[in-house]
Design an enzyme around this catalytic site. Structure first.
Site, mmCIF file in Angstrom:
data_model
loop_
_atom_site.group_PDB
_atom_site.id
_atom_site.type_symbol
_atom_site.label_atom_id
_atom_site.label_comp_id
_atom_site.label_asym_id
_atom_site.label_seq_id
_atom_site.Cartn_x
_atom_site.Cartn_y
_atom_site.Cartn_z
ATOM 1 N N CYS A 181 0.871 -1.181 0.000
ATOM 2 C CA CYS A 181 0.000 0.000 0.000
ATOM 3 C C CYS A 181 0.909 1.232 0.000
ATOM 4 O O CYS A 181 2.094 1.116 -0.281
ATOM 5 C CB CYS A 181 -0.976 -0.022 1.175
ATOM 6 N N THR A 182 0.388 2.398 0.314
ATOM 7 C CA THR A 182 1.160 3.629 0.180
ATOM 8 C C THR A 182 2.372 3.682 1.124
ATOM 9 O O THR A 182 3.503 3.828 0.691
ATOM 10 C CB THR A 182 0.259 4.859 0.439
#
Ligand SMILES: [Zn+2]
Ligand SMILES: [Zn+2]
Length: 294
Positions: A181-182
């Site tokens: 994810c980020t």
């Protein structure tokens, strides 16, 4: 030259005895240092992204790490030449990220989270063409402008829909699975959820796409990374960058978001400058017509 703005992305899962106290402490600290952004606090930890002038942000880091419940944090740092957040929001929530599987109590036991895979190691998996499944733990609108090569993109607009999507991954239960994810906060829970549901060989990308860009030059990341601030997207791949998204009207290859101006619409869509002007910054005919009715 003017002092740059420093942007922090961070989280820490740790027991917070009194989230309201920490909220007040954090709010006061940010106000004092003229730092803006969004911080979520719960009994399970802290999750934030904030920005301010470099000296102020350095002080923020120092002061925050003095809190004995938080201690050392893995700060993800980037820079911009202006403030990227319009205001400061510090809030207490039940959880710092929510899967929404259970009505009460935590969705997953965070200690069930997967082991980390380091950025360099992920790059190596790609380099040697290893047999692994890579799963994006973000939303579809984030992935439409940038994602890892061959990754599986959940068709979801909210992390709460990740569990339903995970059912479609059943066939990979015995395979090597990597989630990303980020900055990593969602993977901690997504990977725990997968493991609790029978996935045997899950690993999560340490530090998310953000740190992968720094430590592995972003190779094999296609497009740019979506960020939750004014910038909207930042480059990651320093080896062979490319654009993967298209203007939704004319199909020109471009990484550029427009926030639909129609009052009842909050869609963020990919659009080129010409088409934005032509469609009055709206996402569709219906939204454009709604402007002209006022
Ligand atoms: Zn266009
Ligand atoms: Zn719209």
């Amino acid at each position: 030259m003017a002092q740059p703005f420093k942007i922090l992305l961070y989280y820490k899962y740790t027991q917070i005895k009194n989230p309201v106290d920490l909220m007040n402490e954090q709010r006061e600290l940010c106000q004092k240092l003229n730092i803006k952004g969004r911080i979520l606090i719960s009994t399970e930890g802290i999750n934030g992204t904030v920005a301010g002038l470099e000296n102020d942000v350095d002080l923020y880091i120092k002061e925050t790490e003095k809190n004995s419940e938080l201690g050392q944090i893995e700060w993800k740092i980037s820079y911009a030449d202006e403030q990227v957040f319009p205001k400061l929001k510090v809030k207490v929530r039940d959880e710092i990220v929510t899967l929404g599987v259970k009505k009460t109590g935590p969705d997953v036991a965070i200690e069930n989270k997967a082991e980390y895979i380091e950025p360099e190691e992920l790059r190596e998996l790609y380099d040697k063409n290893a047999d692994f499944v890579i799963v994006d733990a973000r939303n579809m609108y984030e992935a439409q402008i940038g994602k890892f090569k061959n990754s599986i993109i959940p068709p979801i607009d909210n992390f709460r829909d990740f569990p339903a999507f995970a059912k479609t991954l059943e066939k990979y239960k015995d395979k090597d699975v990597v989630t990303y994810c980020t900055g990593g906060v969602r993977c901690e829970k997504a990977s725990a959820y997968l493991r609790e549901n029978g996935f045997k060989k899950v690993r999560q990308l340490h530090g998310g796409i953000h740190v992968y860009g720094e430590k592995a030059e972003g190779k094999y990341f296609e497009g740019e990374m979506f960020v939750f601030d004014k910038r909207l997207h930042v480059p990651i791949n320093k080896v062979n960058p490319e654009t993967i998204s298209h203007c939704q009207f004319c199909q020109t290859k471009i990484t550029r978001f427009v926030d639909c101006v129609a009052r009842t619409c909050d869609s963020l869509f990919v659009c080129c400058e010409e088409c934005e002007a032509q469609h009055q910054s709206t996402c569709c005919d219906k939204c454009q017509q709604s402007l002209n009715l006022i």
